[in-house]
Scaffold this motif. Sequence first.
Motif, mmCIF file in Angstrom:
data_model
loop_
_atom_site.group_PDB
_atom_site.id
_atom_site.type_symbol
_atom_site.label_atom_id
_atom_site.label_comp_id
_atom_site.label_asym_id
_atom_site.label_seq_id
_atom_site.Cartn_x
_atom_site.Cartn_y
_atom_site.Cartn_z
ATOM 1 N N ARG A 1 -49.745 -90.171 -45.103
ATOM 2 C CA ARG A 1 -48.660 -89.131 -45.016
ATOM 3 C C ARG A 1 -47.726 -89.379 -44.079
ATOM 4 O O ARG A 1 -47.971 -90.039 -42.902
ATOM 5 C CB ARG A 1 -49.500 -88.008 -44.641
ATOM 6 N N LYS B 1 -38.982 -81.601 -40.600
ATOM 7 C CA LYS B 1 -39.188 -80.121 -41.030
ATOM 8 C C LYS B 1 -40.704 -79.800 -41.029
ATOM 9 O O LYS B 1 -41.013 -78.760 -40.187
ATOM 10 C CB LYS B 1 -38.616 -79.913 -42.428
ATOM 11 N N GLU B 2 -41.490 -80.731 -41.490
ATOM 12 C CA GLU B 2 -42.952 -80.656 -41.457
ATOM 13 C C GLU B 2 -43.273 -80.577 -40.179
ATOM 14 O O GLU B 2 -44.147 -79.816 -39.714
ATOM 15 C CB GLU B 2 -43.335 -81.738 -42.084
ATOM 16 N N GLU C 1 -42.610 -77.328 -38.731
ATOM 17 C CA GLU C 1 -43.597 -76.489 -39.090
ATOM 18 C C GLU C 1 -44.779 -76.353 -38.476
ATOM 19 O O GLU C 1 -45.648 -75.333 -38.043
ATOM 20 C CB GLU C 1 -43.467 -76.507 -40.719
ATOM 21 N N LEU C 2 -45.440 -77.546 -38.361
ATOM 22 C CA LEU C 2 -47.044 -77.619 -37.958
ATOM 23 C C LEU C 2 -46.910 -77.134 -36.535
ATOM 24 O O LEU C 2 -47.758 -76.606 -36.108
ATOM 25 C CB LEU C 2 -47.303 -79.225 -37.957
ATOM 26 N N GLN D 1 -45.039 -75.072 -35.088
ATOM 27 C CA GLN D 1 -44.990 -73.408 -35.109
ATOM 28 C C GLN D 1 -46.247 -72.879 -35.230
ATOM 29 O O GLN D 1 -46.650 -72.102 -34.689
ATOM 30 C CB GLN D 1 -43.959 -73.111 -36.270
ATOM 31 N N ILE D 2 -47.092 -73.527 -36.187
ATOM 32 C CA ILE D 2 -48.408 -72.993 -36.564
ATOM 33 C C ILE D 2 -49.281 -73.208 -35.346
ATOM 34 O O ILE D 2 -49.938 -72.380 -34.927
ATOM 35 C CB ILE D 2 -48.969 -73.770 -37.641
ATOM 36 N N ASN E 1 -41.986 -71.265 -43.899
ATOM 37 C CA ASN E 1 -42.797 -72.408 -43.477
ATOM 38 C C ASN E 1 -43.989 -72.785 -44.389
ATOM 39 O O ASN E 1 -44.930 -72.118 -44.497
ATOM 40 C CB ASN E 1 -43.540 -71.871 -42.020
ATOM 41 N N GLN F 1 -46.116 -75.051 -44.642
ATOM 42 C CA GLN F 1 -47.610 -75.468 -44.084
ATOM 43 C C GLN F 1 -48.298 -74.214 -43.656
ATOM 44 O O GLN F 1 -49.432 -74.067 -44.170
ATOM 45 C CB GLN F 1 -47.271 -76.348 -42.870
#
Lengths: 226, 226
Positions: free
Chosen positions: A83, A88-89, A92-93, A95-96, B155, B157
Amino acid sequence: MDLSVTDALESGAAPAHGATVAHIVERLRDAILTRELAPGARLVESDLTLRFAVSRGPVREALRRLAAEGLIDHVPHRGALVRRLCAKEIAELFQIRIALESLASQLAAQSDDAQARGRFAAAIAPIYSRAPRIPCDYLAENNAFHDAILTLAGNAQLRDLALKLQLPLIMAQVGDVLTPDVLAASVREHRALAAAIAARDPEAAAAAMRAHLVRAAAMALARDTG
Amino acid sequence: MDLSVTDALESGAAPAHGATVAHIVERLRDAILTRELAPGARLVESDLTLRFAVSRGPVREALRRLAAEGLIDHVPHRGALVRRLCAKEIAELFQIRIALESLASQLAAQSDDAQARGRFAAAIAPIYSRAPRIPCDYLAENNAFHDAILTLAGNAQLRDLALKLQLPLIMAQVGDVLTPDVLAASVREHRALAAAIAARDPEAAAAAMRAHLVRAAAMALARDTG
DNA sequence: TCAGACTAATTGTCCTACAATTTTAGCAAG
DNA sequence: CTTGCTAAAATTGTAGGACAATTAGTCTGA
């Protein structure tokens, strides 16, 4: 063709029946996290059967597990690729992860389990070492620290989820941004967080974790876009 | 022996090459969520090969995907069981879902994408219907509502993760607690949440989602322990 | 009644083969 | 030289059978 896994012939350590898949998963995970297998590298089933001297069944299962962990992408009829996370990803990750680990910090600070708190204190002891860190050791210390918080939080599902989310992010955090002062700052943040948990201050613990990860995210993104 | 999947012989709809596994996954997921397959039911590979008229390969892959979604448990050398959630696990999953979906609500309220907001408004329109709900329809409306928020949050993800977390929880929420007044209360909460998002008030949106899910968790747990 | 051996059921793995699909290479036409 | 089509190669998706390894349950004997 991109396969740089060198051990190939399974130096005698034939895993026990029922552990074949786990063995392959571990090897590939290590290779990916250490960048032996670079992002975007293809994982061809027939190559892997040769490398690990197993049949396609276990290989396919191992690839699926890695896909579930988010370490590889699986494209129909094209196979598995290591991967590659775009900025951006990564954002996002993070943020989680911020949401999940600040929750964990809050729960950990609320824990009333004296034994668990004792184990926590023992597990995080290394953060109080005065010795200067090198990136590799820091990563181990960091993993142990975050895992200790997730364990003390006492939510098993949360721990599983958060540990899995960390993996792809570690991929992005190659050592080149871990300069000595960055490491020192991280260690300071760890100590502040540990203090909040020890003081049973849930809000402070959550805030400290949030600040810690926000900074880590900024760093990971600075590297990725630069 | 517990298999009550009745269609067995694949009423002519042989899925295209490359869709076999997806087909099995969908069938089994439906069967589990509708309780056709009760929690604790065994999923024996040889049975499934007969039911779906496929070989063991796709069956094994389908089972692994369902395990990744948290719908089944896989015990080595014993096979797959439909997951049975205890009260503690339900509580833990709700705790996670609260963290993730309140984050999503906050992000959704902050969204500046006019088009996305338009699609959101369209997607949640059913919550303003004055018709009384029946449990089955409410569940669909509820899923669409939560998915719309996760989509507006932007988001990807987070959306994937949250949707997967919902699945096992839906299993726990059988219709018998969804009395008319409970449904009405849920719909009111949905409207309040939608209002906060429309008003671009992130804190209010997050708080509304948190309250909504806290109540849902209490209900699910009341059923489970009673 | 209980320990231990035996049997049945099931999963874990291997092997071979072929179908389906994507990618690549080659060739022809503009 | 580029473009578009065709054919071959590479790779995955699935089938089916076989055997080993493990677990669960049963049965026997003390």
